[in-house]
Design a protein around this motif. Structure first.
Motif, PDB file in Angstrom:
ATOM      1  N   THR A  58       0.904 -13.839  -2.773  1.00 41.66           N
ATOM      2  CA  THR A  58       2.006 -12.898  -3.018  1.00 41.66           C
ATOM      3  C   THR A  58       1.746 -12.014  -4.237  1.00 41.66           C
ATOM      4  O   THR A  58       1.990 -10.805  -4.202  1.00 41.66           O
ATOM      5  CB  THR A  58       3.338 -13.657  -3.233  1.00 41.66           C
ATOM      6  OG1 THR A  58       3.538 -14.527  -2.130  1.00 41.66           O
ATOM      7  CG2 THR A  58       4.509 -12.699  -3.314  1.00 41.66           C
ATOM      8  N   GLY A  59       1.242 -12.615  -5.300  1.00 40.09           N
ATOM      9  CA  GLY A  59       0.959 -11.849  -6.509  1.00 40.09           C
ATOM     10  C   GLY A  59      -0.099 -10.782  -6.256  1.00 40.09           C
ATOM     11  O   GLY A  59       0.029  -9.640  -6.706  1.00 40.09           O
ATOM     12  N   ALA A  60      -1.135 -11.157  -5.501  1.00 40.66           N
ATOM     13  CA  ALA A  60      -2.203 -10.204  -5.190  1.00 40.66           C
ATOM     14  C   ALA A  60      -1.668  -9.090  -4.293  1.00 40.66           C
ATOM     15  O   ALA A  60      -2.063  -7.927  -4.418  1.00 40.66           O
ATOM     16  CB  ALA A  60      -3.362 -10.927  -4.519  1.00 40.66           C
ATOM     17  N   PHE A  61      -0.759  -9.442  -3.400  1.00 40.43           N
ATOM     18  CA  PHE A  61      -0.116  -8.444  -2.535  1.00 40.43           C
ATOM     19  C   PHE A  61       0.626  -7.409  -3.378  1.00 40.43           C
ATOM     20  O   PHE A  61       0.470  -6.201  -3.196  1.00 40.43           O
ATOM     21  CB  PHE A  61       0.838  -9.154  -1.571  1.00 40.43           C
ATOM     22  CG  PHE A  61       1.803  -8.238  -0.860  1.00 40.43           C
ATOM     23  CD1 PHE A  61       1.352  -7.368   0.132  1.00 40.43           C
ATOM     24  CD2 PHE A  61       3.155  -8.255  -1.165  1.00 40.43           C
ATOM     25  CE1 PHE A  61       2.253  -6.528   0.795  1.00 40.43           C
ATOM     26  CE2 PHE A  61       4.048  -7.428  -0.512  1.00 40.43           C
ATOM     27  CZ  PHE A  61       3.602  -6.559   0.473  1.00 40.43           C
ATOM     28  N   MET A  62       1.416  -7.896  -4.350  1.00 41.81           N
ATOM     29  CA  MET A  62       2.168  -6.975  -5.193  1.00 41.81           C
ATOM     30  C   MET A  62       1.231  -6.145  -6.044  1.00 41.81           C
ATOM     31  O   MET A  62       1.431  -4.943  -6.220  1.00 41.81           O
ATOM     32  CB  MET A  62       3.151  -7.752  -6.069  1.00 41.81           C
ATOM     33  CG  MET A  62       4.231  -8.430  -5.247  1.00 41.81           C
ATOM     34  SD  MET A  62       5.610  -8.964  -6.259  1.00 41.81           S
ATOM     35  CE  MET A  62       4.790 -10.150  -7.288  1.00 41.81           C
ATOM     36  N   ALA A  63       0.187  -6.798  -6.571  1.00 39.61           N
ATOM     37  CA  ALA A  63      -0.766  -6.073  -7.410  1.00 39.61           C
ATOM     38  C   ALA A  63      -1.517  -5.021  -6.607  1.00 39.61           C
ATOM     39  O   ALA A  63      -1.736  -3.906  -7.082  1.00 39.61           O
ATOM     40  CB  ALA A  63      -1.732  -7.064  -8.058  1.00 39.61           C
ATOM     41  N   SER A  64      -1.872  -5.330  -5.362  1.00 40.36           N
ATOM     42  CA  SER A  64      -2.611  -4.321  -4.596  1.00 40.36           C
ATOM     43  C   SER A  64      -1.684  -3.185  -4.174  1.00 40.36           C
ATOM     44  O   SER A  64      -2.126  -2.044  -4.050  1.00 40.36           O
ATOM     45  CB  SER A  64      -3.363  -4.927  -3.407  1.00 40.36           C
ATOM     46  OG  SER A  64      -2.513  -5.680  -2.616  1.00 40.36           O
ATOM     47  N   GLY A  65      -0.402  -3.488  -3.995  1.00 36.60           N
ATOM     48  CA  GLY A  65       0.571  -2.419  -3.732  1.00 36.60           C
ATOM     49  C   GLY A  65       0.665  -1.484  -4.928  1.00 36.60           C
ATOM     50  O   GLY A  65       0.614  -0.259  -4.806  1.00 36.60           O
TER      51      GLY A  65
END
Lengths: 334, 334
Positions: free
Chosen positions: A101-108
């Motif tokens: 989830t954190g990587a998802f937000m960071a890549s967004g």
């Protein structure tokens, strides 16, 4: 329409992710699906040759327990990063992942980028409710150090999302607080209360945490820390209750029989209360339809997330958000 | 030992409060019980003449929805205020109420007063857990604008309480956060983490909200806002699940039969998960054993709260807290 799918994220990747995508692809011949990940592993689960399914090979995978920003920097060829780049380069309109989830937000935030005027994108799952069609809660993304302006912007983004996706004309916006009076809470919340009152949103006031599941509002705004505590507490309590129930049912012959008779009821109940059933959580405020499907997603969950992304795009949600952000005179400084 | 009981607070006052007190009084002839409230109403439920039960008449009642501090100022002869005064004047060692939580905290702070060195008393209910004997969570009192020193002090008070009341030699102290790494959370939490690590407490690190009910620590520290959100979320989710379950059971003949067979299991489960079963919430850091029993308290809950107050006094909990506060070189500024 083109949808990028991170085939490598989630507990059941790539199998369930690929199966869900294939099934969606057969139902939606006009949509192109770009499956991103380790090609040989993906091909294991593709037995048909579909014209609207492409595979883009990505060598690396971001694991669920990796530190998001570090992982993003180190693994430039991770499936999630490559999927995000497709959106960034407008080679895809949407991306879906069941991964970190954190990587998802960071890549967004870092790869795809924010809509002009947005400071903090918000992760926004739908909370189940006993009445109505659930409550969009944002931000639950563990973002620190919120400012009043961010929360007001999230209220606006959430309202547009709920109005586009569920057809609610003027979604009721609530502010998560420890009491209903405007004077409740810390300085942040008092400021947000005032600003929401003065906004053109359908602000209905403070909402207490115990009333969320009664469907008291359509959009619930909170800072990312509080939202994360809310989400995790709800998850923990629900899973403790269901696990204890399972243990109790195994206790005697009578309770086993009772459990058998109540099985359909339990299943309906669990489904009704499971926020995963309400689809994935969109990351609102970025330049694309980015959907985070739960880590335990099966093919059905992936198909739901795909439908969600499709609707997000078809309804022109992003354009409406961009328009509203431009219309607002208030500029937010970082 | 003398225990003051607010007879007028809670949904079932004065009846259940008085009945619970009478039953406790018969079992504990060495303790004097001072029942505070409207005498004629109290007398309706006293059919015996017990030597160890006194009644002190108080004309007013603080309602559950009144603004606490205003109510305290306006209603000087409210049962809760009079009970608190008894503790303040050392005419009672403990006070118990099932009334307005905010007014309870305010009368602890303003009427009874803090132990020397304490800045913010903390409301500390025990959260149920599937393993172990529950987790003391503090502060859940909706106190705003916490400072790191307050939370560290709460950790110390909570540790003493759990060690005295449950005999846990070195209670495991956790810090409520959004992830386990020391770097998680806002500036407040990072500072608290460091201070707890350097303290003589048995600090075991950050605890995520979803793990609380697994009994991962004995004392969980958080600021009063977050604690309140945690408590209310847990309450809301649990009651939604149980209400939905009831509705589902009524759905068909089969499910009704299933529900009947599972009734004992449901009761055990509900009891095991109900934090009220773990007794009332003490207000830690004030000069007395002050226990807040749940608003829906019946006689059993009142008897539990009385036992809790009794133990609190017998074990010398307050003296130990005062000693530890004096020993600590760190002084806290308000």
């Amino acid at each position: 329409m083109r949808i990028a799918i991170d085939a490598m994220g989630g507990d059941h990747a790539p199998k369930e992710i690929v199966y869900g995508t294939i099934e969606s692809a057969q139902k939606n011949p006009h949509i192109t699906f770009i499956v991103v990940g380790q090609e040989n592993k993906i091909r294991e689960y593709i037995d048909k040759d579909l014209k609207n399914v492409e595979i883009i090979h990505a060598t690396e995978v971001i694991e669920v327990d990796e530190e998001p920003v570090k992982a993003l920097k180190k693994k430039k060829d991770a499936s999630m990063v490559v999927a995000a780049k497709l959106v960034k380069e407008k080679r895809a309109d949407a991306m879906i992942t069941a991964g970190n989830t954190g990587a998802f937000m960071a890549s967004g935030l870092l790869t795809i980028g924010r809509l002009p005027g947005v400071v903090r994108p918000a992760l926004a799952p739908v909370f189940p409710s006993t009445k109505g069609s659930g409550t969009l809660v944002l931000d639950v993304g563990a973002n620190m150090d919120a400012k009043p302006e961010y929360l007001v912007q999230h209220a606006m983004l959430g309202s547009i999302y709920m109005s586009k996706m569920l057809g609610i004309t003027t979604p009721r916006v609530g502010l998560l607080n420890i009491g209903s009076e405007p004077s409740k809470g810390n300085e942040l919340l008092k400021a947000v209360y005032k600003m929401l009152e003065e906004s053109n949103l359908n602000f209905i006031g403070n909402i207490e945490a115990r009333d969320i599941m009664e469907g008291s509002c359509d959009v619930l705004v909170c800072d990312g820390f509080t939202g994360n505590i809310l989400l995790k507490t709800a998850e923990g309590v629900a899973s403790t209750i269901f696990n204890s129930l399972k243990r109790e049912i195994k206790g005697s012959v009578f309770s086993k029989l009772g459990g058998l008779l109540l099985l359909p009821a339990f299943k309906r109940l669990k489904k009704g209360l499971d926020y995963r059933e309400y689809g994935g959580a969109p990351l609102l405020g970025v330049k694309g339809a980015c959907i985070k499907s739960h880590g335990s997603s099966d093919r059905m969950a992936i198909m739901n997330a795909i439908n969600q992304a499709k609707m997000f795009i078809e309804k022109g949600t992003l354009d409406e958000m961009a328009r509203e952000l431009t219309n607002r005179s208030d500029t937010i400084e970082e």
